[in-house]
Design a protein around this motif. Structure first.
Motif, PDB file in Angstrom:
ATOM      1  N   SER A 295       0.821  -1.216   0.000  1.00  0.00           N
ATOM      2  CA  SER A 295       0.000   0.000   0.000  1.00  0.00           C
ATOM      3  C   SER A 295       0.851   1.261   0.000  1.00  0.00           C
ATOM      4  CB  SER A 295      -0.915   0.009   1.221  1.00  0.00           C
ATOM      5  OG  SER A 295      -0.160   0.301   2.385  1.00  0.00           O
ATOM      6  N   ARG A 296       2.159   1.108   0.289  1.00  0.00           N
ATOM      7  CA  ARG A 296       3.011   2.298   0.406  1.00  0.00           C
ATOM      8  C   ARG A 296       3.910   2.532  -0.795  1.00  0.00           C
ATOM      9  NH1 ARG A 296       3.139   2.713   6.160  1.00  0.00           N
ATOM     10  NH2 ARG A 296       0.935   2.439   6.628  1.00  0.00           N
TER      11      ARG A 296
ATOM     12  N   ILE B 131      -2.976   5.424  -5.691  1.00  0.00           N
ATOM     13  CA  ILE B 131      -3.818   4.232  -5.758  1.00  0.00           C
ATOM     14  C   ILE B 131      -5.054   4.595  -6.569  1.00  0.00           C
ATOM     15  CG2 ILE B 131      -5.211   2.577  -4.449  1.00  0.00           C
ATOM     16  CD1 ILE B 131      -3.233   2.637  -2.255  1.00  0.00           C
TER      17      ILE B 131
ATOM     18  N   LEU C 199      -5.605  -2.606   1.897  1.00  0.00           N
ATOM     19  CA  LEU C 199      -4.635  -1.699   1.276  1.00  0.00           C
ATOM     20  C   LEU C 199      -5.127  -0.255   1.376  1.00  0.00           C
ATOM     21  CD1 LEU C 199      -3.793  -3.677  -1.994  1.00  0.00           C
ATOM     22  CD2 LEU C 199      -2.335  -3.365   0.010  1.00  0.00           C
TER      23      LEU C 199
ATOM     24  N   THR D  86      -3.026   2.652   3.535  1.00  0.00           N
ATOM     25  CA  THR D  86      -2.169   3.503   2.718  1.00  0.00           C
ATOM     26  C   THR D  86      -2.061   4.933   3.242  1.00  0.00           C
ATOM     27  OG1 THR D  86      -1.643   4.146   0.476  1.00  0.00           O
ATOM     28  CG2 THR D  86      -3.953   4.351   1.108  1.00  0.00           C
TER      29      THR D  86
ATOM     30  N   THR E  74      -0.958   6.990   0.747  1.00  0.00           N
ATOM     31  CA  THR E  74      -0.846   7.521  -0.609  1.00  0.00           C
ATOM     32  C   THR E  74      -2.213   8.063  -1.021  1.00  0.00           C
ATOM     33  OG1 THR E  74       0.715   5.763  -1.065  1.00  0.00           O
ATOM     34  CG2 THR E  74      -0.233   6.844  -2.978  1.00  0.00           C
TER      35      THR E  74
END
Ligand code: CTP
Length: 397
Positions: free
Chosen positions: A77-78, A83, A108, A112, A114
């Motif tokens: 997820s990083r 995403i 995820l 995350t 992100t």
């Protein structure tokens, strides 16, 4: 797009076939795509076609021990720059809004740090259902970006909003999210819509602002790559995709939301803020008392949000823009308003009823700045928004 890492979550739905085209469009632009296929997604496209197009392993199950050894879900997820969830089902949106993590995709999305861009796809009734609209509002408030859905004929035979955005529209939204435009890395605050000032728990004072111009402006600024915080009163036009939406009702809530969103490089105050609120608003519904006498409302002045921000000693955005609705002596009144409020620009609207501007799709504006007054030809509110966004980009350059 070159070298960008995109984690693509493919949810279940007939639109999943478009995710295959999306992968192709992204990889041919030099992005690398790590695909994640939900269980429902795998009912519509095969893991083999997804991984073949992506040229990468497809992740499918949270409890795949080999995957955990290879790359744990937290790490997965990083490692992305963005995403993208396409298609996002109503169920996946509900999980995201509720913070659930019961499969790989939702885990995820919860783990995350992100940014996330969502392309919803679902039946029109599911999209317009209050639960989905509530989830949408929650996710927008969390800063999740959206592209679509579009209006049109659906695979289920119904017509309306719910079709997933086309792959090239999603690519454009991804490009905007990466901020490749002239406002990349800039934070712009936009206020929009009317405010509602309560009289009692069921009644309020409001105005006819639709929020159309503020919404168009926020969309135009986001399209130039800005990170936009959109503070909106209860408008009739829905907020644009790709901005962080903060919903408020009253002028005082709007001021608090604006102050909480600072610092910003520029702030544009397009909201039609009520100048007055009811000072003696009742805590419970006001009843007729049988005397035949109407209740006496007392008013208190609302804070002037534009003037408060424009006159800040510290943390003032370097460009502060106000709007002015005028019916006569447009330039004189707007020039005086600019000086009185301490803002850099005033966008003056000619709102004489015969212009049809209030509530219409067009606008005729004069931009008042330190350099003087510049009258633009009459154009649509979208064109005004794009021209104004371009001027803001020039001013911040
Ligand atoms: N504004 C604000 N907070 C208020 C009132 C207005 O931020 N409490 C902002 C509006 O968003 C807009 C500008 O100030 O950018 C408009 O100023 P205003 O003085 O309300 O002007 P008009 O609406 O044009 O009306 P009038 O000239 O009659 O005061």
């Amino acid at each position: 797009m070159l070298g960008k890492r995109i984690l693509l979550i493919i949810g279940g739905g007939i639109a999943a076939y478009k995710a295959l085209d999306l992968i192709r469009r992204l990889t041919e632009r030099g992005a690398s795509v790590t695909p994640v296929l939900t269980k429902a997604g795998a009912e519509f496209v095969t893991p083999l076609s997804v991984s073949a197009l992506a040229g990468a392993k497809v992740y499918t199950d949270l409890f795949d021990l080999t995957d955990e050894a290879e790359m744990g879900h937290i790490q997965l997820s990083r490692v992305a720059d963005l995403i993208v969830v396409a298609p996002a089902t109503a169920d996946l949106m509900a999980k995201m809004a509720g913070g659930r993590a019961d499969d790989l995709a939702s885990t995820l999305l919860l783990a995350t740090d992100t940014r996330v861009l969502v392309a919803p796809a679902m039946n029109v009734r599911m999209w317009t259902h209050p639960a989905t609209q509530r989830n949408l509002a929650t996710l927008q408030g969390d800063g999740v970006l959206f592209v679509g859905p579009n209006d049109g004929a659906m695979a289920c035979g119904e017509f309306g909003p719910g079709r997933m955005a086309e792959p090239l529209e999603i690519v454009a939204a991804i490009e905007a999210a990466f901020g490749s435009g002239p406002l990349a890395g800039r934070h712009v605050l936009v206020t929009s819509g009317p405010t509602h000032e309560p009289i009692d728990p069921v009644r309020y004072i409001a105005n006819r602002s639709s929020g159309a111009q503020g919404t168009a402006l926020a969309a135009a600024l986001a399209a130039l790559g800005a990170r936009v915080t959109f503070v909106t009163g209860p408008a009739t036009v829905p907020p644009p995709a790709g901005v962080t939406v903060v919903r408020v009702e009253t002028a005082r809530e709007m001021l608090a939301a604006v102050e909480a969103a600072l610092p910003a490089d520029a702030a544009v105050f397009a909201a039609a803020v009520a100048d007055w609120r009811v000072a003696n608003a009742a805590g419970s519904k006001m009843k007729k008392d049988g005397s035949g006498k109407p209740p006496a409302l007392e008013f208190a002045e609302n804070p002037d949000i534009l003037a408060t921000i424009a006159q800040r000693k510290t943390g003032r955005p370097s460009l502060v823009v106000g709007f002015a609705a005028e019916t006569d002596a447009v330039i004189d009144h707007a020039t005086a308003k600019r000086a009185r409020k301490g803002c850099d620009w005033i966008v003056a609207n000619d709102v004489r009823p015969e212009t049809g501007i209030m509530g219409g799709t067009e606008n005729a504006i004069t931009l008042i700045s330190a350099e003087g007054a510049e009258t633009w030809p009459r154009m649509t509110k979208d064109q005004v928004a794009r021209k104004l966004a371009a001027r803001i980009a020039e001013a911040l350059a």
